[in-house]
Scaffold this motif. Structure first.
Motif, PDB file in Angstrom:
ATOM      1  N   LEU A  71       0.837  -1.200   0.000  1.00  0.00           N
ATOM      2  CA  LEU A  71       0.000   0.000   0.000  1.00  0.00           C
ATOM      3  C   LEU A  71       0.876   1.256   0.000  1.00  0.00           C
ATOM      4  N   GLU A  72       2.017   1.168   0.687  1.00  0.00           N
ATOM      5  CA  GLU A  72       2.935   2.315   0.686  1.00  0.00           C
ATOM      6  C   GLU A  72       3.621   2.469  -0.660  1.00  0.00           C
ATOM      7  N   TRP A  73       4.010   1.340  -1.246  1.00  0.00           N
ATOM      8  CA  TRP A  73       4.713   1.403  -2.541  1.00  0.00           C
ATOM      9  C   TRP A  73       3.788   1.912  -3.644  1.00  0.00           C
ATOM     10  N   ILE A  74       2.576   1.288  -3.713  1.00  0.00           N
ATOM     11  CA  ILE A  74       1.689   1.553  -4.859  1.00  0.00           C
ATOM     12  C   ILE A  74       0.235   1.689  -4.379  1.00  0.00           C
ATOM     13  N   PRO A  75      -0.085   2.841  -3.757  1.00  0.00           N
ATOM     14  CA  PRO A  75      -1.409   3.007  -3.154  1.00  0.00           C
ATOM     15  C   PRO A  75      -2.560   2.824  -4.154  1.00  0.00           C
ATOM     16  N   LEU A  76      -2.431   3.348  -5.364  1.00  0.00           N
ATOM     17  CA  LEU A  76      -3.556   3.239  -6.304  1.00  0.00           C
ATOM     18  C   LEU A  76      -3.832   1.792  -6.669  1.00  0.00           C
ATOM     19  N   VAL A  77      -2.773   0.992  -6.739  1.00  0.00           N
ATOM     20  CA  VAL A  77      -2.932  -0.404  -7.143  1.00  0.00           C
ATOM     21  C   VAL A  77      -3.551  -1.214  -6.007  1.00  0.00           C
ATOM     22  N   GLN A 129     -12.539  -2.090 -17.289  1.00  0.00           N
ATOM     23  CA  GLN A 129     -12.429  -3.349 -16.532  1.00  0.00           C
ATOM     24  C   GLN A 129     -10.964  -3.781 -16.464  1.00  0.00           C
ATOM     25  N   ALA A 130     -10.281  -3.676 -17.598  1.00  0.00           N
ATOM     26  CA  ALA A 130      -8.852  -4.067 -17.632  1.00  0.00           C
ATOM     27  C   ALA A 130      -8.050  -3.155 -16.705  1.00  0.00           C
ATOM     28  N   LEU A 131      -8.342  -1.860 -16.741  1.00  0.00           N
ATOM     29  CA  LEU A 131      -7.628  -0.900 -15.888  1.00  0.00           C
ATOM     30  C   LEU A 131      -7.892  -1.200 -14.407  1.00  0.00           C
ATOM     31  N   LYS A 132      -9.132  -1.558 -14.091  1.00  0.00           N
ATOM     32  CA  LYS A 132      -9.498  -1.757 -12.673  1.00  0.00           C
ATOM     33  C   LYS A 132      -8.793  -2.961 -12.053  1.00  0.00           C
ATOM     34  N   ARG A 133      -8.278  -3.863 -12.866  1.00  0.00           N
ATOM     35  CA  ARG A 133      -7.473  -4.964 -12.299  1.00  0.00           C
ATOM     36  C   ARG A 133      -6.198  -4.413 -11.653  1.00  0.00           C
ATOM     37  N   TYR A 134      -5.738  -3.253 -12.173  1.00  0.00           N
ATOM     38  CA  TYR A 134      -4.507  -2.649 -11.644  1.00  0.00           C
ATOM     39  C   TYR A 134      -4.785  -1.422 -10.787  1.00  0.00           C
ATOM     40  N   PHE A 135      -5.992  -0.856 -10.925  1.00  0.00           N
ATOM     41  CA  PHE A 135      -6.362   0.347 -10.177  1.00  0.00           C
ATOM     42  C   PHE A 135      -7.850   0.213  -9.875  1.00  0.00           C
ATOM     43  N   PRO A 136      -8.180  -0.574  -8.813  1.00  0.00           N
ATOM     44  CA  PRO A 136      -9.573  -0.943  -8.575  1.00  0.00           C
ATOM     45  C   PRO A 136     -10.518   0.245  -8.425  1.00  0.00           C
ATOM     46  N   GLU A 137     -10.020   1.381  -7.921  1.00  0.00           N
ATOM     47  CA  GLU A 137     -10.936   2.507  -7.672  1.00  0.00           C
ATOM     48  C   GLU A 137     -10.947   3.518  -8.822  1.00  0.00           C
ATOM     49  N   ALA A 138     -10.444   3.112  -9.983  1.00  0.00           N
ATOM     50  CA  ALA A 138     -10.397   4.049 -11.128  1.00  0.00           C
ATOM     51  C   ALA A 138     -11.817   4.469 -11.532  1.00  0.00           C
ATOM     52  N   GLU A 139     -11.964   5.754 -11.861  1.00  0.00           N
ATOM     53  CA  GLU A 139     -13.271   6.300 -12.292  1.00  0.00           C
ATOM     54  C   GLU A 139     -13.196   6.585 -13.788  1.00  0.00           C
ATOM     55  N   ALA A 140     -14.210   6.113 -14.518  1.00  0.00           N
ATOM     56  CA  ALA A 140     -14.191   6.287 -15.975  1.00  0.00           C
ATOM     57  C   ALA A 140     -14.040   7.760 -16.387  1.00  0.00           C
ATOM     58  N   ALA A 141     -14.622   8.657 -15.580  1.00  0.00           N
ATOM     59  CA  ALA A 141     -14.602  10.075 -15.954  1.00  0.00           C
ATOM     60  C   ALA A 141     -13.186  10.665 -15.940  1.00  0.00           C
ATOM     61  N   ASP A 142     -12.260   9.983 -15.252  1.00  0.00           N
ATOM     62  CA  ASP A 142     -10.888  10.502 -15.135  1.00  0.00           C
ATOM     63  C   ASP A 142      -9.971  10.029 -16.260  1.00  0.00           C
ATOM     64  N   TRP A 143     -10.512   9.246 -17.196  1.00  0.00           N
ATOM     65  CA  TRP A 143      -9.628   8.626 -18.195  1.00  0.00           C
ATOM     66  C   TRP A 143     -10.129   8.873 -19.610  1.00  0.00           C
ATOM     67  N   GLU A 144      -9.176   9.136 -20.519  1.00  0.00           N
ATOM     68  CA  GLU A 144      -9.564   9.277 -21.932  1.00  0.00           C
ATOM     69  C   GLU A 144      -8.613   8.442 -22.790  1.00  0.00           C
ATOM     70  N   LEU A 145      -9.094   8.116 -23.979  1.00  0.00           N
ATOM     71  CA  LEU A 145      -8.300   7.255 -24.854  1.00  0.00           C
ATOM     72  C   LEU A 145      -7.256   8.077 -25.610  1.00  0.00           C
ATOM     73  N   GLN A 146      -6.058   7.531 -25.723  1.00  0.00           N
ATOM     74  CA  GLN A 146      -4.963   8.220 -26.424  1.00  0.00           C
ATOM     75  C   GLN A 146      -4.351   7.223 -27.402  1.00  0.00           C
ATOM     76  N   VAL A 147      -4.230   7.610 -28.668  1.00  0.00           N
ATOM     77  CA  VAL A 147      -3.657   6.691 -29.661  1.00  0.00           C
ATOM     78  C   VAL A 147      -2.141   6.703 -29.537  1.00  0.00           C
TER      79      VAL A 147
END
Ligand SMILES: Cc1cc2nc3c(=O)[nH]c(=O)nc-3n(C[C@H](O)[C@H](O)[C@H](O)COP(=O)(O)OP(=O)(O)OC[C@H]3O[C@@H](n4cnc5c(N)ncnc54)[C@H](O)[C@@H]3O)c2cc1C
Length: 503
Positions: A159-165, A379-397
């Motif tokens: 949790l100290e190393w990687i809190p978001l994960v 869903q794929a992102l939430k495996r690494y960042f369970p509390e991720a909110e869709a509104a905070d992320w956008e697609l980048q090519v």
């Protein structure tokens, strides 16, 4: 100018086709090794370093073998083979030495403009993978490249190393991570620009932007002739060169085919596109300071290992997750959808079809990725960042990779995921195919091109001396002894300001 022009262009010693990190690195070596050489780079875009080398088009990981689980395969007896990870670590150390030499000689300004210290972690979930990571750690800490790698399966420490994960994760799920504090994030686009800026300040070096090399042929005088089209006014001119480097990224394959070299026959290319989810919430971005690499999904290509990745771009911290692989028929992000079809000829059609048949799983995987919705990507992102909110992320090519398909005797068309230098037997031309481990190993690739294409000069005392200044520990393909590695890391960390950043 036309081919019958009474005032032909002077003959170049070196023509670099494409102005990405590979041409910038090779050009810098050649400038120093042969100050009298006339060198020109031809770039179809209006800017250098704007294709795969551009910051958002790649992950900027200074690949050092620390966190990429595909570099340490497990044998059926459970043992872990760390040779590839060591080789990549060695190659990255050469890059660090080269950049240090540039910083010390004024060829590069402050390293913070292109290089930052970011810990590299591998993160796994589930009992089986935790056991694997523990064995991998035990195998790696014995190597001087990885002696300071830490292992942890204790949630409170993680949790100290990687809190978001770790936040919001099921307490009962076994998880573990390894950490290398000496990892780096590299802005290869900025580095390319800085190297070209320095080259441009010296004599006998020119970069021609918006200049598309549309044809290459060999003249009766054995010189290469490049037809360069200006993308500003459409005019074409011919340029002669003694040595040509096809550092054209995904387009190198098509140009190599144009050269009609026996060494270039039988290659085909399979484009794999990439996308990231990019975080737009500054509060979230500031909570993550690591490159966290996971295990690639079953049936997926090795470069699609998921990672939650801190970046520093234009002085600002960023956060991305991916890559989500995909498929389109372009060989460059700014290329044409006809690239794949136009690359097919009588020599590579059979290997291409064979590789397609042998890799149906990959094709299925890529199609699945292309068709993903934002929800599925979340869903794929939430495996690494369970509390991720869709509104905070956008697609980048991201950038485009062209994987090599090679006609291997006895095996037929085989899909490969590495890089390969294809060189004319007389050393007058070299092409770089493939894209992995990529920009991190640009220095090792440049050394290979120099060794294979300038054999006599390469062995001369004058070149040896200059090469020693650039890459002091480079002794060809032999392994480094442990003390040399430790000493080199200590020195390059200091020159590149990585020590003070970590402190
Ligand atoms: C999604 C993704 C993630 C990656 N992540 C990493 C990473 O984390 N770490 C890492 O080390 N590497 C990574 N890589 C690989 C790395 O980006 C590439 O290996 C590297 O940038 C290739 O550099 P280059 O100079 O060969 O090609 P590019 O940077 O693509 O440059 C080639 C140049 O040639 C020009 N060109 C092409 N055709 C012509 C022509 N006919 N005439 C004139 N100009 C031409 C193009 O416009 C381009 O500017 C990643 C790549 C991708 C796609």
């Amino acid at each position: 100018m036309t081919r019958s022009d009474p005032h032909p262009e002077p003959i170049l010693d070196v023509a670099l086709v494409g102005a990405g990190i590979m041409s910038a690195t090779l050009g810098t070596f050649l400038r120093k090794l042969e100050p009298g050489f006339t060198i020109a780079a031809f770039e179809r875009l209006a800017q250098v370093g704007a294709e795969s080398s551009a910051a958002w088009n790649n992950a900027g990981t200074g690949h050092s073998g620390y966190c990429e689980l595909n570099y340490t395969p497990q044998a059926p007896d459970g043992s872990i083979d760390i040779h590839k990870a060591e080789r990549v670590a060695h190659q990255f150390e050469l890059s660090r030495q080269f950049w240090s030499a540039q910083v010390e000689s004024g060829g590069l300004p402050q390293p913070r403009l292109f290089l930052r210290s970011v810990p590299h972690l591998s993160f796994v979930m589930g009992e089986e993978d935790v056991v694997f990571l523990r064995s991998r750690h035990a195998a790696m800490v014995d190597s001087p490249f990885f002696h300071d790698m830490e292992f942890c399966d204790e949630p409170s420490q993680l949790l100290e190393w990687i809190p978001l994960v770790m936040r919001g994760r099921d307490d009962h799920e076994p998880v573990a991570a390894t950490r290398m504090q000496s990892g780096t994030d590299v802005n290869f686009g900025a580095l390319t620009e800085l190297l070209f800026q320095h080259l441009g300040r010296g004599p006998n070096f020119e970069v021609h932007l918006a200049s598309h090399v549309v044809e290459i042929e060999r003249g009766r005088d054995s010189l290469w002739r490049l037809c360069v089209e200006s993308l500003e006014d459409g005019r074409r001119r011919w340029v002669k060169a003694r040595f040509v480097f096809l550092g054209a990224g995904g387009a190198a394959l098509s140009l190599l085919e144009d050269c009609d070299l026996p060494e270039g026959q039988g290659y085909a290319g399979f484009p794999v596109s990439g996308q990231w989810m990019r975080c737009t919430n500054r509060e979230v971005i500031e909570q993550h300071h690591a490159k966290v690499y996971g295990k690639q999904a079953q049936g997926s290509p090795p470069m699609s290992m998921p990672h939650l990745d801190s970046r520093v771009i234009d002085g600002q911290r960023e956060l991305l997750f991916g890559p989500y692989a995909g498929f389109n028929t372009k060989f460059l992000k700014h290329g044409s959808y006809l690239d794949l079809v136009e690359s097919l000829d009588l020599h590579n059609l059979r290997p291409m079809l064979q590789a397609g048949l042998h890799n149906l799983d990959l094709t299925r995987y890529l199609l699945g990725q292309v068709l993903q919705s934002k929800d599925e990507r979340m869903q794929a992102l939430k495996r690494y960042f369970p509390e991720a909110e869709a509104a905070d992320w956008e697609l980048q090519v991201a950038g485009q990779r062209v994987q090599i398909i090679k006609d291997v005797p006895g095996k037929g068309g085989t899909l490969e995921f590495g890089t390969e230098v294809v060189a004319a037997q007389d050393g007058s031309l070299a092409a770089l195919l493939g894209a992995s481990p990529g920009a991190s190993t640009a220095v090792a690739i440049a050394l290979e091109v120099l060794e294979r294409c300038f054999q006599h000069r390469y062995a001369s005392p004058a070149w040896r001396e200059v090469l020693h200044q650039f890459v002091p520990t480079y002794k060809g393909h032999t392994d480094l002894d442990p003390e040399t590695i430790v000493e080199s890391r200590r020195r390059t960390s200091k020159v590149l300001g990585l020590d003070s950043e970590r402190a």
